[in-house]
Design an enzyme around this catalytic site. Structure first.
Site, mmCIF file in Angstrom:
data_model
loop_
_atom_site.group_PDB
_atom_site.id
_atom_site.type_symbol
_atom_site.label_atom_id
_atom_site.label_comp_id
_atom_site.label_asym_id
_atom_site.label_seq_id
_atom_site.Cartn_x
_atom_site.Cartn_y
_atom_site.Cartn_z
ATOM 1 C CG HIS A 113 -25.237 17.741 64.786
ATOM 2 N ND1 HIS A 113 -25.031 19.003 64.277
ATOM 3 C CD2 HIS A 113 -26.520 17.427 64.502
ATOM 4 C CE1 HIS A 113 -26.156 19.425 63.701
ATOM 5 N NE2 HIS A 113 -27.079 18.490 63.823
ATOM 6 C CG ASP B 130 -29.761 21.462 62.979
ATOM 7 O OD1 ASP B 130 -29.227 20.514 63.566
ATOM 8 O OD2 ASP B 130 -29.928 21.487 61.750
ATOM 9 C CD GLU C 295 -26.616 15.887 61.080
ATOM 10 O OE1 GLU C 295 -27.550 15.219 60.639
ATOM 11 O OE2 GLU C 295 -26.542 17.109 60.883
ATOM 12 C CD GLU C 296 -26.662 20.393 60.056
ATOM 13 O OE1 GLU C 296 -27.161 19.897 59.039
ATOM 14 O OE2 GLU C 296 -27.335 20.764 61.030
ATOM 15 C CG ASP D 184 -29.902 16.579 64.760
ATOM 16 O OD1 ASP D 184 -30.048 17.812 64.892
ATOM 17 O OD2 ASP D 184 -29.398 16.064 63.746
ATOM 18 C CG HIS E 52 -30.355 23.856 57.921
ATOM 19 N ND1 HIS E 52 -30.334 22.846 56.984
ATOM 20 C CD2 HIS E 52 -30.032 23.260 59.100
ATOM 21 C CE1 HIS E 52 -30.012 21.694 57.557
ATOM 22 N NE2 HIS E 52 -29.828 21.934 58.847
HETATM 23 ZN ZN ZN Z 1 -29.053 18.662 63.078
#
Ligand code: ZN
Length: 495
Positions: A303, A315, A349-350, A377, A447
């Site tokens: 993603h 990520d 995606e998130e 991912d 994140h």
């Molecule tokens: Zn991800």
């Protein structure tokens, strides 16, 4: 020296006796004592078609000797920055990828439009005001409401989990902020994240149902650099929307200790976040046309969007470049596969999965031609193998392909796998695979503001490129193709 050798020998014996190859963890994320690969024995070679062995040999060699995954990752992150859906960075990234993929010689490079949610963080100030004044390392969770232009101050109560929260009475919770303190353990991140993440996704509505005015969570992650970890949260329909904040693990533990000592703890939140109307964005698609069956597709991707605090390197910039570079190497080596390889860089995606849903809606009439879909991912840690959802017979065939990767430690094919973006394809019976990686350190950065390209080790990234290239190419060569399997549940209707 001698004592050290004796200890080492004793440990080795203990490990052999225990039947474990890797009971110990090292300090470095990049040096570990896990299985780093077992080359095939001569009696195993006949199981593999000569062309598969030849192609895999070239792909692995080239990926390890020279590939562009690191530089593409650095440039994507440095040129576009964070890529939250609807942001300037996400727009830049779509244009950047279209340009680079075209220059890399891919065919049919194009954007497929999707509408995405647009949440903006705004300002964030989280302060402990009692028992003394201290600014806390904190961030709003993605999707949270703000505090309406003024600080929101309340007493804090602490409880570990949604289960313990549910046992509190409204009288205990009303008018308070609820701190959820459940800790994510490092040792088994793959299984540690799942059970912990519910405090992030569902904590706000669970607390609001009991009358809380805000929810604070211990960050869902394993880092110890006093960084808050953001991530998506949801509000249940019909429940009051209250602000939702992640505290760094250290600050959550401090509040928890103070509360345990029966000190009155009060926190003030000043959050400027808000949800704006949906905006247009896109998945990015590029292909290597198949030489015999161009209508049949092996999809590979990751993603393109990311959270906004770092630059989305692990990520999922890593997943993007693993798939991208795998396909580019296949082309560069002239290994034109039987079927088309379709690279898809999914948007959103998130915080919405609109890219995965959009791809499914756009290609719904062509699902029978989707031979397999592979998603990366899980960061940039070295590859262990793939999880695979398919018929049992096809799983055994994918495990044969896994033999090609055993020598680099990436050959273990386990039952069940895919990814969030290819979830709708899996639900409709398309075989799906997820790249399995060493993710023990992934959740230190996941994140956070520290999700930047320096965290990706070039050698481990190269191993991932090799694993993805061999699997994608192998699936595009395999004769007969993997079969779509009966969908267990009709695909749920999604946005
Ligand atoms: Zn991800």
């Amino acid at each position: 020296m001698r004592a050290w050798r004796t200890i080492a020998a004793a440990l080795l014996v203990a490990r052999v006796v225990a039947g474990q190859s890797s009971p110990m963890k090292t300090e470095s994320p990049w040096l570990d004592d896990q299985n780093l690969g077992t080359p095939l024995r001569s009696e195993e070679l006949p199981q593999l078609a000569g062309s598969l062995l030849e192609g895999a040999t070239r792909l692995i060699g080239r990926a390890l000797i020279a590939n562009r995954a690191v530089e593409t990752l650095e440039q994507l992150c440095d040129d576009c920055g964070s890529r939250l859906s609807g942001s300037t960075g996400a727009d830049l990234a779509v244009a950047w990828c279209l340009d680079r993929l075209t220059r890399d010689g891919f065919s049919n490079v194009h954007a497929e439009r999707v509408m995405v949610p647009r949440w903006v963080r705004g300002h964030c100030r989280v302060t402990m005001s009692l028992p003394r004044e201290q600014e806390l390392a904190a961030c709003a969770l993605g999707g949270s409401v703000g505090t309406g232009g003024r600080p929101l101050k309340a007493a804090v109560i602490a409880t570990p989990s949604l289960e313990t929260l549910a046992r509190l009475s409204p009288a205990e919770v009303r008018g308070k902020m609820v701190l959820l303190t459940r800790k994510m353990e490092r040792d088994d991140p793959a299984s540690g994240y799942g059970p912990t993440v519910s405090i992030r996704s569902d904590g706000a509505s669970a607390a609001a149902k009991l009358g809380a005015v805000a929810v604070l969570i211990r960050s869902v992650g394993t880092g110890n650099a006093r960084l808050p970890h953001t991530g998506a949260m949801n509000y249940d329909p019909g429940v009051t929307k209250i602000p939702a904040v992640a505290l760094s693990a250290e600050d959550a533990e401090m509040l928890d200790r103070l509360i345990a000592r029966e000190r009155d703890v009060e926190v003030s939140l000043d959050l400027g976040c808000e949800t704006l109307p949906d905006v247009e964005s896109a998945n990015v698609v590029a292909e290597l046309p198949g030489r015999e069956k161009p209508e049949e597709i092996v999809l590979l991707g990751g993603h393109l969007d990311s959270w906004d605090l770092g630059t989305g390197a692990l990520d999922d910039g890593a997943g993007v470049v693993i798939a991208w570079e795998a396909a580019r190497l296949i082309r560069e080596l002239g290994l034109r596969p039987r079927r088309t390889l379709r690279l898809v860089l999914f948007m959103n995606e998130e915080n919405g999965l609109r890219g995965g849903d959009g791809y499914f809606a756009e290609h719904r009439a062509d699902l029978a031609n989707h031979v397999a879909a592979i998603e990366a991912d899980s960061g940039a840690g070295r590859p262990l193998g793939f999880g695979c959802t398919s018929s049992d017979g096809d799983l055994a065939r994918v495990q044969q392909l896994g033999l090609l990767l055993r020598g680099i430690g990436a050959g273990e094919i386990t039952k069940g796998g895919g990814g969030a973006d290819i979830g709708p394809l899996r639900a409709a019976g398309v075989p799906t695979l997820g790249l399995r990686q060493d993710s023990r350190w992934y959740f230190d950065y996941h994140h956070t503001a520290a999700d930047t390209p320096d965290k990706a080790d070039p050698h481990e990234l190269a191993l991932n490129v090799a694993a993805m290239a061999v699997m994608a190419w192998g699936l595009a060569e395999l004769d007969p193709r993997l079969a779509n399997f009966p969908a267990e549940n009709p695909p749920r209707s999604r946005r």
